[in-house]
Scaffold this motif. Structure first.
Motif, PDB file in Angstrom:
ATOM      1  N   SER A 300       0.665  -0.955  -0.520  1.00 52.04           N
ATOM      2  CA  SER A 300       0.293  -0.317   0.093  1.00 52.04           C
ATOM      3  C   SER A 300       0.924   1.109   0.010  1.00 52.04           C
ATOM      4  N   ILE A 301       2.323   1.105   0.232  1.00 49.97           N
ATOM      5  CA  ILE A 301       2.926   2.069  -0.555  1.00 49.97           C
ATOM      6  C   ILE A 301       3.153   2.573  -1.292  1.00 49.97           C
ATOM      7  N   ALA A 302       2.593   1.844  -2.222  1.00 49.69           N
ATOM      8  CA  ALA A 302       2.448   2.505  -3.733  1.00 49.69           C
ATOM      9  C   ALA A 302       1.672   2.898  -3.508  1.00 49.69           C
ATOM     10  N   VAL A 303       0.492   3.254  -3.034  1.00 49.08           N
ATOM     11  CA  VAL A 303      -0.562   3.200  -3.008  1.00 49.08           C
ATOM     12  C   VAL A 303      -0.757   5.281  -3.189  1.00 49.08           C
ATOM     13  N   ALA A 304       0.656   5.851  -2.147  1.00 47.61           N
ATOM     14  CA  ALA A 304       0.450   7.085  -1.658  1.00 47.61           C
ATOM     15  C   ALA A 304       1.672   7.297  -2.184  1.00 47.61           C
ATOM     16  N   LEU A 305       2.293   6.363  -2.551  1.00 45.87           N
ATOM     17  CA  LEU A 305       3.634   7.250  -3.844  1.00 45.87           C
ATOM     18  C   LEU A 305       2.455   7.503  -5.209  1.00 45.87           C
ATOM     19  N   PHE A 306       2.139   6.660  -5.803  1.00 45.39           N
ATOM     20  CA  PHE A 306       1.482   6.662  -6.888  1.00 45.39           C
ATOM     21  C   PHE A 306       0.035   7.267  -6.869  1.00 45.39           C
ATOM     22  N   ASP A 307      -0.091   7.991  -6.301  1.00 47.05           N
ATOM     23  CA  ASP A 307      -1.620   7.910  -5.493  1.00 47.05           C
ATOM     24  C   ASP A 307      -2.477   7.623  -6.385  1.00 47.05           C
ATOM     25  N   ILE A 308      -2.952   6.261  -6.260  1.00 44.91           N
ATOM     26  CA  ILE A 308      -3.452   5.139  -6.613  1.00 44.91           C
ATOM     27  C   ILE A 308      -5.179   5.900  -5.828  1.00 44.91           C
ATOM     28  N   GLN A 309      -6.240   5.732  -6.946  1.00 44.87           N
ATOM     29  CA  GLN A 309      -7.392   6.047  -6.067  1.00 44.87           C
ATOM     30  C   GLN A 309      -8.396   4.791  -6.303  1.00 44.87           C
ATOM     31  N   GLY A 310      -9.619   5.289  -6.691  1.00 44.08           N
ATOM     32  CA  GLY A 310     -10.999   4.417  -6.595  1.00 44.08           C
ATOM     33  C   GLY A 310     -12.199   4.744  -6.409  1.00 44.08           C
ATOM     34  N   THR A 311     -13.237   4.062  -5.579  1.00 49.12           N
ATOM     35  CA  THR A 311     -14.563   4.616  -5.337  1.00 49.12           C
ATOM     36  C   THR A 311     -14.753   3.900  -4.693  1.00 49.12           C
ATOM     37  N   PRO A 312     -15.864   4.003  -4.050  1.00 51.81           N
ATOM     38  CA  PRO A 312     -16.269   3.250  -2.977  1.00 51.81           C
ATOM     39  C   PRO A 312     -17.207   1.733  -3.472  1.00 51.81           C
ATOM     40  N   THR A 313     -17.065   1.755  -4.694  1.00 53.12           N
ATOM     41  CA  THR A 313     -17.929   0.156  -5.226  1.00 53.12           C
ATOM     42  C   THR A 313     -16.610  -0.695  -6.022  1.00 53.12           C
ATOM     43  N   THR A 314     -15.549  -0.002  -6.051  1.00 52.61           N
ATOM     44  CA  THR A 314     -14.091  -0.710  -6.358  1.00 52.61           C
ATOM     45  C   THR A 314     -13.144  -1.480  -5.166  1.00 52.61           C
ATOM     46  N   ALA A 315     -13.309  -0.596  -3.996  1.00 50.74           N
ATOM     47  CA  ALA A 315     -12.761  -0.246  -3.366  1.00 50.74           C
ATOM     48  C   ALA A 315     -12.354  -1.704  -2.176  1.00 50.74           C
ATOM     49  N   GLY A 316     -13.426  -3.047  -2.570  1.00 55.48           N
ATOM     50  CA  GLY A 316     -13.191  -4.389  -2.203  1.00 55.48           C
ATOM     51  C   GLY A 316     -12.856  -5.631  -2.607  1.00 55.48           C
ATOM     52  N   PHE A 317     -12.394  -4.915  -4.006  1.00 57.99           N
ATOM     53  CA  PHE A 317     -12.114  -6.030  -5.190  1.00 57.99           C
ATOM     54  C   PHE A 317     -10.791  -6.464  -5.413  1.00 57.99           C
ATOM     55  N   GLY A 318     -10.106  -5.697  -5.613  1.00 53.45           N
ATOM     56  CA  GLY A 318      -8.512  -6.539  -5.591  1.00 53.45           C
ATOM     57  C   GLY A 318      -8.704  -6.680  -7.527  1.00 53.45           C
ATOM     58  N   TYR A 319      -8.320  -7.572  -7.196  1.00 56.68           N
ATOM     59  CA  TYR A 319      -7.926  -8.323  -8.513  1.00 56.68           C
ATOM     60  C   TYR A 319      -9.088  -8.788  -9.559  1.00 56.68           C
ATOM     61  N   ILE A 320      -9.946  -9.307  -8.822  1.00 61.46           N
ATOM     62  CA  ILE A 320     -11.608  -9.806  -8.949  1.00 61.46           C
ATOM     63  C   ILE A 320     -12.454  -9.092 -10.336  1.00 61.46           C
ATOM     64  N   GLY A 321     -12.079  -9.901 -11.384  1.00 58.26           N
ATOM     65  CA  GLY A 321     -12.899  -8.930 -12.759  1.00 58.26           C
ATOM     66  C   GLY A 321     -11.760  -7.483 -13.016  1.00 58.26           C
ATOM     67  N   LEU A 322     -10.283  -7.481 -12.235  1.00 56.59           N
ATOM     68  CA  LEU A 322      -9.712  -6.477 -12.655  1.00 56.59           C
ATOM     69  C   LEU A 322     -10.458  -5.259 -12.540  1.00 56.59           C
ATOM     70  N   VAL A 323     -11.570  -5.156 -11.555  1.00 54.93           N
ATOM     71  CA  VAL A 323     -12.300  -4.570 -10.964  1.00 54.93           C
ATOM     72  C   VAL A 323     -11.132  -2.971 -11.196  1.00 54.93           C
ATOM     73  N   SER A 324     -10.436  -3.293  -9.436  1.00 52.82           N
ATOM     74  CA  SER A 324      -9.925  -1.847  -8.960  1.00 52.82           C
ATOM     75  C   SER A 324      -8.458  -1.602  -9.472  1.00 52.82           C
ATOM     76  N   PRO A 325      -7.514  -2.513 -10.657  1.00 53.72           N
ATOM     77  CA  PRO A 325      -6.842  -1.623 -11.617  1.00 53.72           C
ATOM     78  C   PRO A 325      -7.757  -0.833 -12.776  1.00 53.72           C
ATOM     79  N   LEU A 326      -8.418  -1.432 -12.794  1.00 52.13           N
ATOM     80  CA  LEU A 326      -8.839  -0.551 -14.384  1.00 52.13           C
ATOM     81  C   LEU A 326      -9.358   0.904 -13.922  1.00 52.13           C
ATOM     82  N   GLN A 327     -10.033   0.579 -13.136  1.00 52.25           N
ATOM     83  CA  GLN A 327     -10.905   1.939 -12.287  1.00 52.25           C
ATOM     84  C   GLN A 327     -10.102   2.672 -11.875  1.00 52.25           C
ATOM     85  N   SER A 328      -8.479   2.748 -11.115  1.00 52.42           N
ATOM     86  CA  SER A 328      -8.096   3.678 -10.692  1.00 52.42           C
ATOM     87  C   SER A 328      -7.565   4.494 -12.453  1.00 52.42           C
TER      88      SER A 328
END
Length: 384
Positions: A300-328
């Motif tokens: 999660s240090i990378a999240v602060a370093l690169f300012d990786i963001q998401g929405t409430p509906t993508t926060a809990g997915f991670g790799y599932i359906g590539l939801v979180s990476p795509l949203q970012s």
């Protein structure tokens, strides 16, 4: 199946065996209900299938599966205890009735029925699907229903020839009603965890990302819904990215261990979102949770370093359906800047979502398995 193997009042109910059968069945039910929609979400969206009538109906059916999770939990738990069809149905019915995945309310005469568009002439009870409901309560009620069936069979001969009438009324209805009564109190567990995570969002970016990443790295392998927590506290922006990264960190650790000891199908299922399915193995060796927290913190240090963001509906997915990476990466006109105001490039996404978590995962594996010997890949040997 012989009579001796089938569940009855004579079946011994050891506390440990009882707990893990309920846990294993719950994990199986969650996977059956949650994976189809999670895996197909972006496939349907980007293929254009969702714009067709059949595609939209197909997507709605897959989404509806999530509201059936409590029923599936009850069914899978009952099957783990080798119950007959009647008792399996009773456990499943009691579980879904108490979980709040299906909610109901009495509406006044004159109300327009939202599906048919007709005006209701008399006061009517309407039922509404409400996601997966409270999975913790579902698990608890499934266990109580099993215990109730065991007691009825042991002391009342299973209601004898009128079981088909009395069991659904007394056991399914009674346990379901009891589960409905305790539901608000059980829900406080999720509320408390959500409040704790919300406190982290008030911190500076780096400590916030680390603590939220650690929290979600653990939550993803518990009965608690990561998506439910994120929606409840409106987790967005960098906090959402950190939550998703925590899920990714745990996924990587599970993958690194699973591919060594499990069938390929199990490892693929974990990548597609079956982390909660590993609950039985993890709860048998809870010390491995420390490795998830460690990996979640570093990733999660990378999240602060690169300012990786998401929405409430993508926060809990991670790799599932590539939801979180795509949203970012993908700017969505429907997402206001107050929710997300930064989108990363594909190169940064590859580094942040793949390279860093894998490197951290390998480091974590070396420290916790090779150096500290806190657990072994064999501890995660399991069928999904």
């Amino acid at each position: 199946m012989t009579t001796a193997e089938q569940f009855s009042g004579k079946t011994p109910l050891g506390v440990k065996d009882f707990f893990f059968k309920v846990l294993s069945g719950s994990a199986q039910g969650i996977l059956i209900g949650v994976l189809p929609s999670a895996v197909m979400k972006y496939i349907i969206q980007f293929s254009g299938l969702g714009k067709t009538t059949l595609g939209a109906d197909y997507s709605a059916i897959l989404t509806l599966f999530t509201s059936m999770i409590p029923f599936l939990i009850g069914m899978a738990v009952a099957m783990n205890f080798k119950m007959k069809a009647l008792d399996t149905g009773i456990v499943a019915l009691a579980t879904v009735a108490a979980s709040n995945s299906i909610q109901w309310a009495m509406v006044k005469a004159g109300t327009v029925q939202p599906v048919s568009g007709k005006t209701l002439a008399v006061p009517t009870r309407l039922f509404v699907a409400n996601g997966a409901g409270d999975v913790i309560n579902a698990m608890l009620v499934a266990g109580l229903a099993v215990l109730a069936i065991w007691l009825v069979d042991r002391y009342l001969a299973g209601f004898g020839s009128v079981a088909i009438i009395l069991s659904p009324i007394i056991v399914a209805g009674g346990v379901g009603l009891f589960g409905k009564v305790i539901a608000p109190y059980v829900a406080r567990i999720t509320t408390w965890i959500g409040d704790m995570v919300e406190v982290f969002t008030k911190l500076a970016p780096l400590p916030m990302a680390i603590l939220i990443g650690m929290a979600f790295a653990v939550i993803i392998i518990t009965p608690i819904s990561t998506v439910g927590i994120a929606l409840a506290i409106n987790l967005h922006g960098m906090a959402s990215g950190a939550a998703a990264m925590g899920v990714v960190a745990t996924t990587i650790i599970l993958l690194l261990n699973s591919w060594k000891v499990n069938k390929k199908g199990t490892t693929v299922a974990i990548f597609l979102g079956a982390m909660k399915g590993m609950m039985p193995s993890i709860f048998k060796k809870p010390v491995m949770i420390l490795s998830f927290m460690f990996a979640g913190a570093l990733s999660s240090i990378a999240v602060a370093l690169f300012d990786i963001q998401g929405t409430p509906t993508t926060a809990g997915f991670g790799y599932i359906g590539l939801v979180s990476p795509l949203q970012s990466m993908i700017k969505d006109a429907a997402v206001p800047s107050s929710v997300m105001n930064n989108f990363i490039s594909p190169v940064v996404a590859l580094l942040a979502w793949v390279v860093i978590p894998v490197v951290v995962g390998l480091l974590t594996q070396f420290i916790f398995v090779k150096v500290l010997h806190l657990f072994e890949p064999e501890d995660l040997k399991q069928e999904l």
